[in-house]
Write an enzyme that holds these catalytic residues in place. Structure first.
Site, PDB file in Angstrom:
ATOM      1  CB  CYS A 179      -2.043   4.432   4.598  1.00  0.00           C
ATOM      2  SG  CYS A 179      -3.495   3.949   3.652  1.00  0.00           S
ATOM      3  CB  SER A 180      -0.989   0.306   6.685  1.00  0.00           C
ATOM      4  OG  SER A 180      -2.123   0.839   7.348  1.00  0.00           O
ATOM      5  CB  CYS A 181      -4.832  -0.602   2.013  1.00  0.00           C
ATOM      6  SG  CYS A 181      -5.451   1.074   2.242  1.00  0.00           S
ATOM      7  CB  CYS A 209      -0.922   0.032   1.217  1.00  0.00           C
ATOM      8  SG  CYS A 209      -1.832   1.595   1.279  1.00  0.00           S
TER       9      CYS A 209
HETATM   10 FE    FE Z   1      -3.443   2.018   2.800  1.00  0.00          FE
END
Ligand code: FE
Length: 200
Positions: free
Chosen positions: A102-104, A99
């Site tokens: 961010c941190s998907c 991602c």
């Molecule tokens: Fe993300």
């Protein structure tokens, strides 16, 4: 604009949750239910989906055509979760999930993302130099293999269906699932046959 200091994060999160509740977009119960679901999820779910795909061509087709429906069929509630896509590795093409924003992460089938998945270094370098990043994991792919970096987003989450390794002929679903690690499910590692099993 510079990145916010890490110590700002809990306050920002509280403010965001407060705003979503105030606008009736989110309730405390929904938040708790989603958190409990993620707490229960683990890479074992994704590993099971992969092992089954290695054994059952019909399941494999189903998994590749609609990951969310396949997850539901395994008892994972995908209600409210972003759609799940499954990326099929081939001898010519390897997938790496990142991602960039961010941190998907496909939490419904893999649980919480590891700390490195959220790091600026991994996110930036996976795009610039995927082959170099993979080599740091000990994942060295032949020169001819194309590496596709796929962005997991708020709208679509991805997991990898890796290649079944040689030396696993005749293995059961449980045996196969046991070699599919979290790292293999996002493409930084490959499923490996343990030396003891290879020698047996
Ligand atoms: Fe993300």
């Amino acid at each position: 604009m510079s990145a916010p200091a890490r110590s700002d994060s809990p306050a920002r999160l509280e403010a965001l949750i407060g705003a979503l509740k105030a606008k009736s977009i989110l309730t405390e119960e929904e938040l708790a239910a989603r958190q409990a679901q993620t707490d229960r999820a683990s890479p074992e779910i994704g590993a099971r989906m992969v092992a089954r795909a290695w054994l059952d061509p019909e399941w494999r087709r189903r998994l590749l055509s609609d990951g969310s429906a396949a997850a539901e069929a395994m008892g994972v509630s995908m209600a409210g979760a972003p759609p799940l896509g499954v990326l099929e590795d081939t001898p010519q093409r390897h997938h790496l999930v990142v991602c960039t924003l961010c941190s998907c992460y496909p939490r419904a089938v893999l649980g919480y993302p590891p700390h490195w998945y959220k790091s600026f270094g991994f996110r930036a370098r996976s795009v610039r130099d995927p082959r170099g990043v993979l080599a740091e994991w000990g994942t060295v792919l032949p020169e001819g293999v194309d590496i596709r970096v796929v962005d997991s987003t708020a709208d679509y989450r991805w997991m990898v269906l890796p290649l079944r390794p040689d030396g696993t002929e005749g293995w059961s679903e449980d045996q196969l699932a046991a070699i599919v690690t979290r790292d293999a499910l996002v493409g930084v590692a490959l499923p490996k046959v343990p030396p003891a099993a290879a020698a047996a």
